[in-house]
Design a protein around this motif. Structure first.
Motif, PDB file in Angstrom:
ATOM      1  N   VAL A 166       4.077   7.583  -0.166  1.00 23.30           N
ATOM      2  CA  VAL A 166       4.340   7.136  -1.537  1.00 23.30           C
ATOM      3  C   VAL A 166       3.797   5.732  -1.764  1.00 23.30           C
ATOM      4  O   VAL A 166       3.108   5.468  -2.753  1.00 23.30           O
ATOM      5  N   ILE A 167       4.071   4.801  -0.845  1.00 17.37           N
ATOM      6  CA  ILE A 167       3.621   3.426  -1.069  1.00 17.37           C
ATOM      7  C   ILE A 167       2.124   3.258  -0.797  1.00 17.37           C
ATOM      8  O   ILE A 167       1.548   2.216  -1.148  1.00 17.37           O
ATOM      9  N   SER A 168       1.492   4.284  -0.208  1.00 15.75           N
ATOM     10  CA  SER A 168       0.039   4.207  -0.032  1.00 15.75           C
ATOM     11  C   SER A 168      -0.673   4.209  -1.380  1.00 15.75           C
ATOM     12  O   SER A 168      -1.858   3.888  -1.462  1.00 15.75           O
ATOM     13  N   CYS A 169       0.057   4.563  -2.440  1.00 15.92           N
ATOM     14  CA  CYS A 169      -0.523   4.529  -3.781  1.00 15.92           C
ATOM     15  C   CYS A 169      -0.920   3.116  -4.179  1.00 15.92           C
ATOM     16  O   CYS A 169      -1.812   2.932  -5.002  1.00 15.92           O
ATOM     17  N   LYS A 170      -0.245   2.114  -3.615  1.00 15.23           N
ATOM     18  CA  LYS A 170      -0.528   0.722  -3.972  1.00 15.23           C
ATOM     19  C   LYS A 170      -0.861  -0.052  -2.700  1.00 15.23           C
ATOM     20  O   LYS A 170       0.022  -0.309  -1.878  1.00 15.23           O
ATOM     21  N   PRO A 171      -2.127  -0.429  -2.502  1.00  8.97           N
ATOM     22  CA  PRO A 171      -2.554  -1.067  -1.250  1.00  8.97           C
ATOM     23  C   PRO A 171      -1.749  -2.299  -0.863  1.00  8.97           C
ATOM     24  O   PRO A 171      -1.483  -2.519   0.321  1.00  8.97           O
ATOM     25  N   THR A 172      -1.339  -3.121  -1.842  1.00  6.80           N
ATOM     26  CA  THR A 172      -0.604  -4.339  -1.495  1.00  6.80           C
ATOM     27  C   THR A 172       0.790  -4.037  -0.949  1.00  6.80           C
ATOM     28  O   THR A 172       1.418  -4.915  -0.358  1.00  6.80           O
ATOM     29  N   PHE A 173       1.271  -2.822  -1.135  1.00  6.18           N
ATOM     30  CA  PHE A 173       2.534  -2.411  -0.530  1.00  6.18           C
ATOM     31  C   PHE A 173       2.307  -1.866   0.873  1.00  6.18           C
ATOM     32  O   PHE A 173       2.969  -2.268   1.831  1.00  6.18           O
ATOM     33  N   VAL A 174       1.381  -0.935   0.999  1.00  2.09           N
ATOM     34  CA  VAL A 174       1.271  -0.206   2.258  1.00  2.09           C
ATOM     35  C   VAL A 174       0.611  -1.028   3.369  1.00  2.09           C
ATOM     36  O   VAL A 174       0.981  -0.892   4.544  1.00  2.09           O
ATOM     37  N   LEU A 175      -0.354  -1.873   3.051  1.00  2.00           N
ATOM     38  CA  LEU A 175      -1.078  -2.601   4.093  1.00  2.00           C
ATOM     39  C   LEU A 175      -0.166  -3.499   4.927  1.00  2.00           C
ATOM     40  O   LEU A 175      -0.138  -3.385   6.162  1.00  2.00           O
ATOM     41  N   PRO A 176       0.608  -4.413   4.324  1.00  2.00           N
ATOM     42  CA  PRO A 176       1.462  -5.260   5.154  1.00  2.00           C
ATOM     43  C   PRO A 176       2.605  -4.512   5.816  1.00  2.00           C
ATOM     44  O   PRO A 176       2.935  -4.778   6.973  1.00  2.00           O
TER      45      PRO A 176
END
Length: 444
Positions: free
Chosen positions: A205-215
């Motif tokens: 789900v959070i992979s939808c927004k890179p700034t969420f999933v990366l860190p």
């Protein structure tokens, strides 16, 4: 002895009954407060509703739902790229969407089968359900295994606080998909060790927004949650490629990448997005850029993210090697992942809601990670993490109403990021201090 026991039992029973009545009264009052907040928010949306089309800063009711959820998903369903200029020409939106994974478009596609007014009501109700889900998980995780039982008073207090706090209020008012990202992040971090597939769901789900999933995914690797991150990475990649494939069926991959680059340029050129003007960003780089009148690019954001995540990664790796990984969002390692992810890269005030279970756990102090801290230390951490939710002085309404500008504006709009950074440093210190398993009373 018998007489003493007989005299004591009624008093104990009376005390328990009295405590239960007080808790029920608090629960009913908090639930009423929650409903009042929902009614006020719904009224505010209706009074300041922004019809689909050009952006009007004076009327922002459900503007993000139109520009970031419904019409991008509708375009996706119809095979039109929401990253392109053609999308802006064909649909009643302000601009193309930034570089989110197209998976977010697929997730919201079911809403597009409904007429817009119906979809708005449905999404508002769904958003309330997700808000209540955050409150429910916060109570469940903070009291689980501590012998406290279920507490309806805490549940409704948290739900009411979320409705009235800046992040919850803004999300409900504008219709953004923040609650989806918050729930995904909490599931990912909390279940990374104990239930990997639940964690995978959250990460996808959070992979939808890179700034969420990366860190978050990066820190989870150092935390030892390799299985969950690896599986989520493969699934997210397959789904994203499939969604991109659907969008480029009538075009080309090179054109898609060009459109994404152009869309990013448009967003970066927006005065509201420039760090020097921002009143909503809570990441460290935004504050540095604000005070130095600097506009960092994407590469700079990534470099800063890595530099900020590195100390946390080292602490988590050592913490994990000493078998001190609590594996929960309400313990030290989970709190570090969530808090550091906010400080490390582009995040807004409403993203700070991922700290809800951590703040609740610190205040209640039923979990082992927090019950050894002094009340001063716990209040210091809680207030530091609550700053984005409570600092209404940094809201556009207050800034404009009282004409706060210049140095004063820079100060009040920097407090959120500074307080989160301080809390992050303190958490890293606490985790490092406990890396060998020793737990001492800690106070400020």
């Amino acid at each position: 002895m018998k007489e003493s026991t007989t005299d004591t039992e009624p008093r104990d029973h009376t005390t328990v009954a009295s405590t239960q009545r007080r808790r029920q009264m608090v629960a009913w009052l908090a639930a009423a407060c929650f409903l009042i907040g929902v009614a006020l928010t719904a009224s505010r949306i209706a009074l300041a509703y922004q019809p689909p089309g050009p952006f009007d800063p004076s009327r922002q009711g459900y503007c993000d739902f139109h520009n970031g959820v419904y019409f991008p998903a509708l375009a996706f369903r119809e095979g039109v790229s929401p990253y392109s200029a053609a999308y802006v020409q064909q649909y009643p939106v302000e601009r193309s969407i930034p570089f989110y994974s197209p998976l977010v478009l697929a997730l919201h596609t079911p809403l597009t089968w409904l007429p817009l007014p119906v979809a708005e009501v449905v999404y508002f109700v769904v958003s309330l359900g997700m808000l209540l889900g955050i409150a429910w998980l916060s109570v469940r995780w903070t009291t689980g295994g501590a012998g406290a039982g279920w507490r309806w008073d805490w549940f409704w207090i948290i739900a009411s606080a979320l409705v009235f706090a800046r992040g919850g209020q803004q999300t409900l008012f504008t219709g953004y998909f923040t609650f989806e990202l918050i729930l995904g992040a909490l599931l990912a971090v909390h279940y990374g060790k104990t239930h990997p597939w639940r964690s995978v769901l959250g990460l996808v789900v959070i992979s939808c927004k890179p700034t969420f999933v990366l860190p978050i995914a990066g820190l989870m690797l150092f935390r030892g949650n390799i299985k969950a991150v690896a599986l989520a990475g493969m699934i997210s990649l397959v789904l994203a490629v499939a969604c991109f494939g659907w969008l480029i069926q009538s075009g080309s991959a090179s054109q898609m990448m060009s459109d994404i680059g152009t869309s990013q340029d448009v967003h970066r050129s927006d005065d509201y997005e420039v760090p020097a003007n921002t009143w909503t960003r809570i990441d460290l780089l935004a504050i540095v850029a604000k005070w130095t009148d600097w506009v960092p690019g994407d590469a700079t954001h990534l470099v800063w993210m890595i530099a900020i995540l590195l100390p946390a990664a080292i602490v988590l790796m050592v913490y994990h090697r000493h078998n001190r990984d609590d594996g929960a969002a309400t313990g030290l390692s989970g709190a570090i992942v969530l808090l550091t992810s906010l400080v490390a890269i582009f995040h807004q005030v409403y993203d700070a809601m991922i700290l809800t279970p951590v703040i609740v756990a610190i205040l209640i102090a039923l979990r082992p990670a927090w019950d050894t801290l002094s009340w001063r230390m716990r209040m210091f951490l809680a207030i530091s993490m609550l700053m984005p939710a409570l600092n209404y002085a940094s809201s556009l309404m207050v800034l404009n109403r009282f004409q706060i500008d210049g140095f004063a504006k820079d100060v009040v709009t920097s407090l959120n990021a500074i307080s989160l950074l301080i809390a992050c440093v303190v958490l890293l210190f606490l985790a490092w201090n406990r890396r060998d398993g020793k737990v001492n009373q800690v106070s400020v």
